[in-house]
Design an enzyme around this catalytic site. Structure first.
Site, PDB file in Angstrom:
ATOM      1  N   GLY A  76       0.807  -1.216   0.000  1.00  0.00           N
ATOM      2  CA  GLY A  76       0.000   0.000   0.000  1.00  0.00           C
ATOM      3  C   GLY A  76       0.838   1.262   0.000  1.00  0.00           C
ATOM      4  N   LEU A  77       2.046   1.155  -0.571  1.00  0.00           N
ATOM      5  CA  LEU A  77       2.901   2.337  -0.730  1.00  0.00           C
ATOM      6  C   LEU A  77       3.112   3.104   0.573  1.00  0.00           C
ATOM      7  CD1 LEU A  77       1.538   3.703  -4.143  1.00  0.00           C
ATOM      8  CD2 LEU A  77       3.695   2.494  -3.773  1.00  0.00           C
ATOM      9  N   CYS A 134      -0.740   2.729 -10.265  1.00  0.00           N
ATOM     10  CA  CYS A 134      -1.583   3.272  -9.201  1.00  0.00           C
ATOM     11  C   CYS A 134      -2.899   3.739  -9.800  1.00  0.00           C
ATOM     12  CB  CYS A 134      -0.924   4.490  -8.554  1.00  0.00           C
ATOM     13  SG  CYS A 134       0.677   4.159  -7.894  1.00  0.00           S
ATOM     14  N   ASN A 196       6.105  -4.695 -13.617  1.00  0.00           N
ATOM     15  CA  ASN A 196       5.711  -4.599 -12.215  1.00  0.00           C
ATOM     16  C   ASN A 196       4.952  -5.890 -11.869  1.00  0.00           C
ATOM     17  OD1 ASN A 196       5.075  -3.575  -9.626  1.00  0.00           O
ATOM     18  ND2 ASN A 196       4.918  -1.501 -10.449  1.00  0.00           N
ATOM     19  N   THR A 197       4.435  -5.994 -10.661  1.00  0.00           N
ATOM     20  CA  THR A 197       3.777  -7.235 -10.228  1.00  0.00           C
ATOM     21  C   THR A 197       2.452  -7.490 -10.973  1.00  0.00           C
ATOM     22  OG1 THR A 197       2.765  -5.991  -8.434  1.00  0.00           O
ATOM     23  CG2 THR A 197       4.777  -7.194  -7.922  1.00  0.00           C
ATOM     24  N   GLY A 221       8.098 -12.849  -8.183  1.00  0.00           N
ATOM     25  CA  GLY A 221       8.869 -14.085  -8.072  1.00  0.00           C
ATOM     26  C   GLY A 221       8.791 -14.934  -9.332  1.00  0.00           C
ATOM     27  N   GLY A 248      10.925 -12.279 -11.184  1.00  0.00           N
ATOM     28  CA  GLY A 248      11.354 -13.630 -10.824  1.00  0.00           C
ATOM     29  C   GLY A 248      12.767 -14.011 -11.182  1.00  0.00           C
ATOM     30  N   THR A 270      12.228  -9.915  -5.424  1.00  0.00           N
ATOM     31  CA  THR A 270      11.865 -10.977  -4.496  1.00  0.00           C
ATOM     32  C   THR A 270      13.012 -11.951  -4.206  1.00  0.00           C
ATOM     33  OG1 THR A 270       9.624 -10.754  -5.342  1.00  0.00           O
ATOM     34  CG2 THR A 270      10.075 -12.725  -4.072  1.00  0.00           C
TER      35      THR A 270
HETATM   36  C1  LIG Z   1       7.154  -6.427  -1.195  1.00  0.00           C
HETATM   37  C2  LIG Z   1       7.227  -5.734  -2.521  1.00  0.00           C
HETATM   38  C3  LIG Z   1       7.068  -4.346  -2.596  1.00  0.00           C
HETATM   39  C4  LIG Z   1       7.119  -3.689  -3.812  1.00  0.00           C
HETATM   40  N1  LIG Z   1       6.975  -2.324  -3.841  1.00  0.00           N
HETATM   41  C5  LIG Z   1       7.071  -1.663  -5.031  1.00  0.00           C
HETATM   42  C6  LIG Z   1       6.984  -0.244  -5.095  1.00  0.00           C
HETATM   43  O1  LIG Z   1       6.820   0.457  -4.093  1.00  0.00           O
HETATM   44  N2  LIG Z   1       7.094   0.362  -6.303  1.00  0.00           N
HETATM   45  C7  LIG Z   1       7.293  -0.354  -7.451  1.00  0.00           C
HETATM   46  O2  LIG Z   1       7.427   0.239  -8.518  1.00  0.00           O
HETATM   47  N3  LIG Z   1       7.400  -1.697  -7.433  1.00  0.00           N
HETATM   48  C8  LIG Z   1       7.282  -2.375  -6.250  1.00  0.00           C
HETATM   49  N4  LIG Z   1       7.400  -3.766  -6.230  1.00  0.00           N
HETATM   50  C9  LIG Z   1       7.627  -4.506  -7.492  1.00  0.00           C
HETATM   51  C10 LIG Z   1       9.092  -4.910  -7.664  1.00  0.00           C
HETATM   52  O3  LIG Z   1       9.932  -3.773  -7.725  1.00  0.00           O
HETATM   53  C11 LIG Z   1       9.314  -5.766  -8.920  1.00  0.00           C
HETATM   54  O4  LIG Z   1       9.049  -4.985 -10.067  1.00  0.00           O
HETATM   55  C12 LIG Z   1       8.430  -6.986  -8.980  1.00  0.00           C
HETATM   56  O5  LIG Z   1       8.355  -7.582  -7.710  1.00  0.00           O
HETATM   57  C13 LIG Z   1       8.900  -8.047  -9.975  1.00  0.00           C
HETATM   58  O6  LIG Z   1      10.238  -8.453  -9.754  1.00  0.00           O
HETATM   59  P1  LIG Z   1      10.687  -9.680  -8.802  1.00  0.00           P
HETATM   60  O7  LIG Z   1       9.911 -10.897  -9.212  1.00  0.00           O
HETATM   61  O8  LIG Z   1      12.163  -9.804  -9.005  1.00  0.00           O
HETATM   62  O9  LIG Z   1      10.350  -9.270  -7.413  1.00  0.00           O
HETATM   63  C14 LIG Z   1       7.338  -4.435  -5.003  1.00  0.00           C
HETATM   64  C15 LIG Z   1       7.493  -5.838  -4.935  1.00  0.00           C
HETATM   65  C16 LIG Z   1       7.444  -6.494  -3.716  1.00  0.00           C
HETATM   66  C17 LIG Z   1       7.622  -7.991  -3.673  1.00  0.00           C
END
Ligand SMILES: Cc1cc2nc3c(=O)[nH]c(=O)nc-3n(C[C@H](O)[C@H](O)[C@H](O)COP(=O)(O)O)c2cc1C
Ligand SMILES: Cc1cc2nc3c(=O)[nH]c(=O)nc-3n(C[C@H](O)[C@H](O)[C@H](O)COP(=O)(O)OP(=O)(O)OC[C@H]3O[C@@H](n4cnc5c(N)ncnc54)[C@H](O)[C@@H]3O)c2cc1C
Ligand code: FES
Lengths: 320, 277
Positions: A76-77, A134, A196-197, A221, A248, A270
């Site tokens: 939630g930022l 957002c 992003n996620t 992930g 991931g 992650t």
């Molecule tokens: C706990 C958590 C918090 C995150 N917070 C943000 C965020 O504030 N701003 C943003 O742009 N991405 C955010 N992300 C996304 C990550 O920066 C990343 O783009 C995404 O998790 C995919 O990569 P990964 O699989 O290596 O984690 C967040 C991810 C996780 C897991």
């Protein structure tokens, strides 16, 4: 100073990185948290947690759920807002042995411009990432990053405030991510962060309730890696600005997939939760890989997986 | 330690070797690790992040149960994929851990009559605390509850060390039947309370401490991501006035009276009266 490993150096717009590895926003704090046991000088850049115009308490708990090959998050930022951030946080990032990229989130176009101008003005910050995943309060909460035109307006507004490298982080929760990527490039982005996620949820079958306090969350992930590789692959075909691939990445093979799909750099989020040594290990393994294959620079392998389908008997839009 | 500045005992990634593996009850495992630096640096109530040998999941937060000489141990219940993987390790296997982490129990002070309340696997977080309190001469009553008799593990260790035990089980198979907090309510008022266990138990301990008019330190649990303060995934609401409150503007500056603090970084131990949960 002589760059210790020129083969791994890359550029994102004006931002020069000694290593092609960025630590994902929201996953790495400010780097300080990992500094006791990670050599930050072996990291390309840290992308800071997204900051907003006003303070945000963040979501109720639970904020995290472990899921198969990944996790859901709904933080939630949470952040103290830009004024407090500039006053109390930012000075701590000066003198970090790696580059620092600020990240901005907003709920109105104007938020992005305001926060970007203030953040980019600071020397501690070498580049800005725009988190456009957002909801836009002015448009019934539609996500900025889900609409190419809204994305364009955010990027233009931020672009007008700074000459520093502007990275636009794309949401995969769209029908046509390529269209959004193209608009971001046209509106002045220097680089794209992909992806992003992915939206998701989990339900507790004991209590019959959603497992996240926020009900829905973002999946990260290895579970999302194929989605991310595809997005990088398709976007690389239509834009000429560099792409920071993410989703991931844990191993050398994962990282290579992204470079081959068209990413100039990779971001690790992650995976740091599994083992904080992963970013350092990846850099060493990438270096060894290039040496072993007698490749002069990581940039030589970017996008090398791009091929035509030899026999086009697949019907369009369906890989099944 | 809460209420004190953090000691400069920086966490590190340590390669440890498993010296001993014991199954204390069905699905309850005690692993003793050769981990000299960790054993040396760990304060009561601190934890570690166990890096999964398979690399296939997030690291798992586990209390450092015992730390003595060159040995540290972890005590856990097999509840899912990650603890199952750890349970399958054998003597001689390597286990990499990050630690010690977090701000643990403040065992200083002059309370002579203290109560430690442990629920289930919460017992793992309180041994070092009990040992420290006994060392400085306090009388320690351990209120310890579990579902059933078999799951009340390591009671002998606490008894041998000099703790007075008050046991409870949900099914009445050992000690009093019911919640351990029911035993606490009716007991002699302690001068200080330390507790670790499931959230409902900790809330109750907080209420009881309030009723007694004594301060309680609670070791909290939540799903962790990074475990080191980088992701804000593991939070609990806390009064912004707390010394443990994270950097956040107060209400008069557009912030809030209540803020979310990271259990992994500002905690896992918090003052009960400062929590707003
Ligand atoms: C706990 C958590 C918090 C995150 N917070 C943000 C965020 O504030 N701003 C943003 O742009 N991405 C955010 N992300 C996304 C990550 O920066 C990343 O783009 C995404 O998790 C995919 O990569 P990964 O699989 O290596 O984690 C967040 C991810 C996780 C897991
Ligand atoms: C600071 C701290 C210290 C800790 N110390 C210890 C310790 O010393 N010993 C110990 O045993 N534990 C300890 N824990 C808890 C431990 O980290 C967690 O239990 C961890 O989640 C276990 O991982 P797992 O993969 O085995 O289980 P997980 O798969 O994460 O499951 C954990 C819990 O969630 C439940 N669950 C999983 N999936 C679902 C679902 N789909 N629906 C509903 N419920 C579900 C499980 O039943 C289980 O109760 C500690 C936690 C913290 C934060
Ligand atoms: S688990 Fe990441 S901040 Fe606590």
């Amino acid at each position: 100073m002589v760059n210790p490993q020129p083969a791994l150096a890359i550029k994102l717009g004006k931002l020069e990185l000694a290593y092609p590895t960025l630590m994902g926003s929201g996953c790495y704090g400010s780097g300080e948290e990992f500094a006791p046991f990670v050599d930050l000088s072996k990291i390309g850049a840290i992308v800071l947690k997204s900051v907003t115009r006003l303070p945000r308490l963040g979501n109720p708990t639970p904020r995290l759920v472990q899921t198969p090959a990944g996790m859901l998050n709904a933080i939630g930022l949470q952040n103290p807002g830009i004024e407090w951030y500039l006053e109390h946080e930012l000075h701590k990032y000066a003198g970090r042995p790696c580059k620092i990229v600020g990240s901005i989130a907003g709920f109105e176009i104007d938020d992005y411009a305001y926060v970007c101008e203030r953040l980019a003005a600071r020397d501690e910050i070498e580049a800005i990432e725009l988190n456009v995943s957002c909801p836009n309060v002015a448009q019934e909460g539609e996500t900025f990053g889900c609409d190419p035109d809204l994305t364009a307006r955010v990027v233009e507004a931020a672009r007008a405030t700074t000459n520093k490298t502007l990275i636009v982080k794309l949401s995969p929760n769209v029908t046509d991510i390529v269209a959004v990527a193209r608009q971001a490039e046209n509106s002045g982005a220097d680089a794209l962060a992909v992806i992003n996620t992915v939206r998701g949820m989990a339900i507790d079958v004991e209590t019959w309730r959603p497992r996240l306090g926020n009900i829905t969350g973002g999946l990260s992930g290895p579970a999302i890696r194929p989605i991310a590789v595809l997005a990088v692959y398709e976007i690389a075909q239509v834009v000429s600005i560099p792409i920071v691939g993410q989703g991931g990445i844990e191993t050398l093979a994962d990282a290579l997939e992204f470079f081959l799909a068209g990413a100039t750099a990779i971001s690790i989020g992650t995976a740091n939760f599994t083992d904080p040594r992963i970013p350092e290990r990846l850099v060493a393994e990438l270096q060894a890989y290039l040496t072993r294959r007698n490749i002069g620079s990581i940039q030589e392998i970017v996008g090398r997986a791009h091929v035509e389908i030899a026999t086009a008997h697949q019907y369009e839009g369906d890989e099944g | 330690m809460i209420g004190m500045t953090m000691l400069d005992l920086r966490p590190r990634v340590a390669a440890t070797t498993i010296l001993e593996r014991r199954e204390l009850a069905d699905g309850v495992i005690l692993l003793t690790l050769h981990a000299p630096e960790l054993a040396d640096a760990t304060q009561p109530g601190q934890y570690l992040m166990a890096i999964p040998p398979s690399g296939e999941a997030a690291a798992t937060a586990l209390a450092v149960y015992e730390a003595e000489g060159k040995r540290a141990s972890i005590l856990f219940f097999v509840t899912g994929k990650r603890t199952r993987e750890l349970a399958n390790l054998a003597c001689g296997d390597q286990l990499d851990v990050v630690g010690p982490l977090g701000n643990g129990f403040d065992c200083s002070g002059d309370a002579d009559d203290v109560a430690i309340v442990a629920g289930g696997v919460g017992i793992a977080s309180v041994w070092l605390c009990a040992r420290e309190l006994l060392r400085r001469g306090a009388h320690v009553r351990l209120f310890y509850g579990a579902r059933t008799a078999e799951l009340l593990v390591e009671t002998q260790r606490f008894a041998d060390a000099g703790c007075e035990l008050v046991l409870a089980t949900d099914d009445g198979t050992r000690g009093e039947r019911g919640f351990v907090t029911d035993a606490l309510v009716g007991a002699r008022k302690p001068e200080a309370i330390y507790a670790c266990g499931p959230s409902p138990m900790l809330r109750r301990v907080g209420e009881i401490a309030n009723g007694f008019g004594v301060r309680a330190q609670l070791s909290l649990e939540e799903t962790f991501g990074c475990g080191v303060g980088g992701c804000w995934g593991c939070v609990v609401p806390l009064t912004n006035a707390s010394a443990q409150a994270p950097n956040f503007p107060p209400a008069e500056r557009g912030g809030s009276d209540v803020v979310y603090a990271r259990i992994c970084k500002e905690g896992p131990v918090f003052w009960a009266h400062e929590l707003r949960w």
